[in-house]
Design a protein around this motif. Structure first.
Motif, mmCIF file in Angstrom:
data_model
loop_
_atom_site.group_PDB
_atom_site.id
_atom_site.type_symbol
_atom_site.label_atom_id
_atom_site.label_comp_id
_atom_site.label_asym_id
_atom_site.label_seq_id
_atom_site.Cartn_x
_atom_site.Cartn_y
_atom_site.Cartn_z
ATOM 1 N N LYS A 120 0.813 -1.205 0.000
ATOM 2 C CA LYS A 120 0.000 0.000 0.000
ATOM 3 C C LYS A 120 0.849 1.259 0.000
ATOM 4 C CE LYS A 120 -3.996 -2.060 2.211
ATOM 5 N NZ LYS A 120 -4.923 -1.999 3.326
ATOM 6 N N VAL A 121 2.078 1.163 0.503
ATOM 7 C CA VAL A 121 2.931 2.348 0.601
ATOM 8 C C VAL A 121 3.172 2.954 -0.781
ATOM 9 C CG1 VAL A 121 5.274 3.139 1.118
ATOM 10 C CG2 VAL A 121 4.065 1.690 2.739
ATOM 11 N N TYR A 122 3.545 2.131 -1.758
ATOM 12 C CA TYR A 122 3.906 2.672 -3.063
ATOM 13 C C TYR A 122 2.693 3.197 -3.817
ATOM 14 C CZ TYR A 122 8.498 1.193 -1.951
ATOM 15 O OH TYR A 122 9.713 1.071 -1.323
ATOM 16 N N ALA A 123 1.556 2.562 -3.650
ATOM 17 C CA ALA A 123 0.336 3.105 -4.255
ATOM 18 C C ALA A 123 -0.002 4.452 -3.616
ATOM 19 C CB ALA A 123 -0.825 2.122 -4.081
ATOM 20 N N ALA A 124 0.171 4.554 -2.306
ATOM 21 C CA ALA A 124 -0.101 5.814 -1.612
ATOM 22 C C ALA A 124 0.891 6.902 -2.015
ATOM 23 C CB ALA A 124 -0.082 5.602 -0.094
ATOM 24 N N VAL A 125 2.151 6.523 -2.208
ATOM 25 C CA VAL A 125 3.151 7.503 -2.653
ATOM 26 C C VAL A 125 2.779 8.032 -4.037
ATOM 27 C CG1 VAL A 125 5.551 7.760 -3.413
ATOM 28 C CG2 VAL A 125 5.053 6.685 -1.224
ATOM 29 N N ARG A 126 2.371 7.146 -4.935
ATOM 30 C CA ARG A 126 1.966 7.595 -6.272
ATOM 31 C C ARG A 126 0.772 8.528 -6.185
ATOM 32 N NH1 ARG A 126 0.630 4.034 -10.744
ATOM 33 N NH2 ARG A 126 1.410 5.771 -11.991
ATOM 34 N N THR A 127 -0.185 8.215 -5.327
ATOM 35 C CA THR A 127 -1.346 9.081 -5.151
ATOM 36 C C THR A 127 -0.939 10.427 -4.577
ATOM 37 O OG1 THR A 127 -2.813 7.176 -4.869
ATOM 38 C CG2 THR A 127 -3.588 9.282 -3.999
ATOM 39 N N ALA A 128 -0.067 10.407 -3.571
ATOM 40 C CA ALA A 128 0.393 11.663 -2.970
ATOM 41 C C ALA A 128 1.157 12.509 -3.977
ATOM 42 C CB ALA A 128 1.264 11.372 -1.745
ATOM 43 N N MET A 129 1.968 11.870 -4.814
ATOM 44 C CA MET A 129 2.696 12.617 -5.839
ATOM 45 C C MET A 129 1.711 13.240 -6.827
ATOM 46 S SD MET A 129 5.954 10.079 -6.462
ATOM 47 C CE MET A 129 6.916 11.134 -7.534
ATOM 48 N N ALA A 133 14.352 2.915 -8.404
ATOM 49 C CA ALA A 133 15.401 2.911 -7.379
ATOM 50 C C ALA A 133 14.938 2.201 -6.112
ATOM 51 C CB ALA A 133 15.837 4.340 -7.066
ATOM 52 N N SER A 134 13.693 2.351 -5.766
ATOM 53 C CA SER A 134 13.191 1.664 -4.581
ATOM 54 C C SER A 134 13.122 0.154 -4.814
ATOM 55 C CB SER A 134 11.817 2.207 -4.190
ATOM 56 O OG SER A 134 11.444 1.696 -2.941
ATOM 57 N N ALA A 135 12.709 -0.233 -6.021
ATOM 58 C CA ALA A 135 12.649 -1.667 -6.343
ATOM 59 C C ALA A 135 14.037 -2.290 -6.309
ATOM 60 C CB ALA A 135 11.988 -1.877 -7.700
ATOM 61 N N THR A 136 15.020 -1.635 -6.939
ATOM 62 C CA THR A 136 16.368 -2.200 -6.953
ATOM 63 C C THR A 136 16.981 -2.192 -5.555
ATOM 64 O OG1 THR A 136 17.326 -0.063 -7.625
ATOM 65 C CG2 THR A 136 16.814 -1.648 -9.379
ATOM 66 N N GLY A 137 16.699 -1.138 -4.786
ATOM 67 C CA GLY A 137 17.197 -1.095 -3.404
ATOM 68 C C GLY A 137 16.625 -2.227 -2.575
ATOM 69 N N GLY A 138 15.335 -2.497 -2.738
ATOM 70 C CA GLY A 138 14.708 -3.604 -2.024
ATOM 71 C C GLY A 138 15.278 -4.945 -2.447
ATOM 72 N N ALA A 194 9.396 -7.815 0.050
ATOM 73 C CA ALA A 194 8.126 -7.087 0.031
ATOM 74 C C ALA A 194 8.300 -5.708 -0.599
ATOM 75 C CB ALA A 194 7.561 -6.964 1.440
ATOM 76 N N GLN A 195 9.386 -5.030 -0.258
ATOM 77 C CA GLN A 195 9.656 -3.719 -0.855
ATOM 78 C C GLN A 195 9.850 -3.866 -2.358
ATOM 79 O OE1 GLN A 195 13.061 -1.583 0.722
ATOM 80 N NE2 GLN A 195 13.165 -0.254 -1.063
ATOM 81 N N PHE A 196 10.664 -4.835 -2.756
ATOM 82 C CA PHE A 196 10.917 -5.036 -4.184
ATOM 83 C C PHE A 196 9.612 -5.285 -4.932
ATOM 84 C CE2 PHE A 196 11.297 -8.213 -7.579
ATOM 85 C CZ PHE A 196 11.928 -7.425 -8.537
ATOM 86 N N LYS A 197 8.811 -6.226 -4.456
ATOM 87 C CA LYS A 197 7.576 -6.583 -5.157
ATOM 88 C C LYS A 197 6.595 -5.418 -5.205
ATOM 89 C CE LYS A 197 7.589 -11.575 -4.598
ATOM 90 N NZ LYS A 197 6.893 -12.748 -4.073
ATOM 91 N N SER A 198 6.468 -4.707 -4.105
ATOM 92 C CA SER A 198 5.533 -3.577 -4.074
ATOM 93 C C SER A 198 5.976 -2.456 -5.002
ATOM 94 C CB SER A 198 5.386 -3.047 -2.644
ATOM 95 O OG SER A 198 4.824 -4.030 -1.818
ATOM 96 N N ALA A 199 7.253 -2.090 -4.922
ATOM 97 C CA ALA A 199 7.759 -1.022 -5.788
ATOM 98 C C ALA A 199 7.688 -1.445 -7.250
ATOM 99 C CB ALA A 199 9.182 -0.647 -5.395
ATOM 100 N N ALA A 200 8.036 -2.695 -7.538
ATOM 101 C CA ALA A 200 7.991 -3.189 -8.917
ATOM 102 C C ALA A 200 6.559 -3.192 -9.452
ATOM 103 C CB ALA A 200 8.598 -4.579 -9.008
ATOM 104 N N MET A 207 15.630 -5.139 -18.262
ATOM 105 C CA MET A 207 17.097 -5.106 -18.375
ATOM 106 C C MET A 207 17.733 -4.564 -17.102
ATOM 107 S SD MET A 207 17.353 -3.633 -22.217
ATOM 108 C CE MET A 207 16.245 -4.286 -23.464
ATOM 109 N N LEU A 208 17.097 -3.587 -16.486
ATOM 110 C CA LEU A 208 17.597 -3.053 -15.220
ATOM 111 C C LEU A 208 17.504 -4.114 -14.123
ATOM 112 C CD1 LEU A 208 18.734 -0.613 -13.667
ATOM 113 C CD2 LEU A 208 16.361 0.008 -13.146
ATOM 114 N N VAL A 209 16.432 -4.892 -14.138
ATOM 115 C CA VAL A 209 16.301 -6.000 -13.185
ATOM 116 C C VAL A 209 17.435 -7.000 -13.407
ATOM 117 C CG1 VAL A 209 14.872 -7.997 -12.544
ATOM 118 C CG2 VAL A 209 13.817 -5.739 -12.813
ATOM 119 N N GLU A 210 17.730 -7.314 -14.669
ATOM 120 C CA GLU A 210 18.825 -8.242 -14.968
ATOM 121 C C GLU A 210 20.155 -7.689 -14.467
ATOM 122 O OE1 GLU A 210 18.560 -9.037 -19.166
ATOM 123 O OE2 GLU A 210 16.582 -9.965 -18.936
ATOM 124 N N TYR A 211 20.372 -6.405 -14.644
ATOM 125 C CA TYR A 211 21.606 -5.806 -14.138
ATOM 126 C C TYR A 211 21.660 -5.939 -12.615
ATOM 127 C CZ TYR A 211 25.422 -2.719 -13.075
ATOM 128 O OH TYR A 211 26.608 -2.233 -12.592
#
Length: 184
Positions: A1-10, A59-64, A71-77, A113-117
Motif C-alpha cells: 500500500k505504501v507505493y500506491a499511496a506515494v503515487r497518489t500523494a505525488m 530505485a526503490s525496487a532495486t534497493g529492495g 516485500a519492498q521489491f515486489k511492491s515497488a515493482a 534489463m535493469l532488473v537483470e543488471y
C-alpha cells in the motif's frame, strides 16, 4: 500500500501546482505568457511527473532487491509497472492507440534489463552485468527509433542520447546501492 499511496500523494501535488502556476501566470503575464493549463503544458507536466515517479520507483525496487527486502521489491515493482501503463496511456493520448500499445512493451523491456543488471550485481556476475548494460545501451537506439518514427521533431540520436543518460544513471544508482554507499 505504501507505493500506491506515494503515487497518489505525488499526483496530488499537481492539485497544488496547477492553481499556483495559473495564479502566478495571471499575476505576471509578461513573464509567463499563454495559459499554464494548455494541452501541451498539461502533457509536459504529466510526463515529467510520471518519469520522475519512474525513477523513484525503479530505485526503490532495486534497493529492495539488493537489500533482500522482497516485500519492498515486489511492491515497488508492481507500482513501477502501473507507472509504465500510465506512461503508455500518456503517449497514447498524443499519438494514438497503436503508439500506446507499442510503447508499453518497449518501455517495460528496459525495466527488465535493469532488473537483470540488478540480479547480476547481487550475484556478483560480471558477465550478466555486462550483458544487461549492453542491452540497455542497445535499447536506447530502439527507443530513439520509436519516438523518432512517431514524431520527426524527435531526432533518433538525440532521444537515444537522453535515454542513455537515464539508463546509465540508473545503473549508477544500482551500483551505489549494491556498495551500500547511501550518500552516493
Amino acid at each position: 500500500k505504501v507505493y500506491a499511496a506515494v503515487r497518489t500523494a505525488m499526483a496530488h501535488m499537481q492539485m497544488i501546482a496547477d492553481p499556483l502556476a495559473a495564479a502566478t501566470a495571471a499575476k505576471f503575464p509578461d513573464k509567463f505568457p499563454g495559459t499554464s493549463s494548455s494541452a501541451g503544458a498539461t502533457l509536459r507536466v504529466g510526463l515529467n511527473q510520471l518519469l520522475s515517479e519512474h525513477v523513484f520507483l525503479a530505485a526503490s525496487a532495486t534497493g529492495g532487491a539488493l537489500g533482500g527486502r522482497e516485500a519492498q521489491f515486489k511492491s515497488a515493482a508492481g507500482e513501477l509497472d502501473n507507472n509504465s501503463v500510465d506512461l503508455s496511456e500518456a503517449i497514447g493520448s498524443a499519438y494514438g492507440g497503436d503508439a500506446e500499445m507499442a510503447f508499453l512493451p518497449l518501455w517495460r523491456s528496459h525495466i527488465g534489463m535493469l532488473v537483470e543488471y540488478t540480479q547480476g550485481k547481487a550475484a556478483n556476475d560480471q558477465a550478466m552485468q555486462d550483458k544487461a548494460v549492453n542491452d540497455l545501451v542497445g535499447y536506447t537506439q530502439d527507443f530513439g527509433a520509436f519516438l523518432s518514427g512517431a514524431n520527426e521533431n524527435l531526432p533518433k540520436d538525440t532521444v537515444a542520447g537522453l535515454v542513455k543518460d537515464h539508463v546509465l544513471t540508473l545503473k549508477d544508482v544500482v551500483d551505489a546501492q549494491a556498495a551500500g554507499d547511501q550518500p552516493k
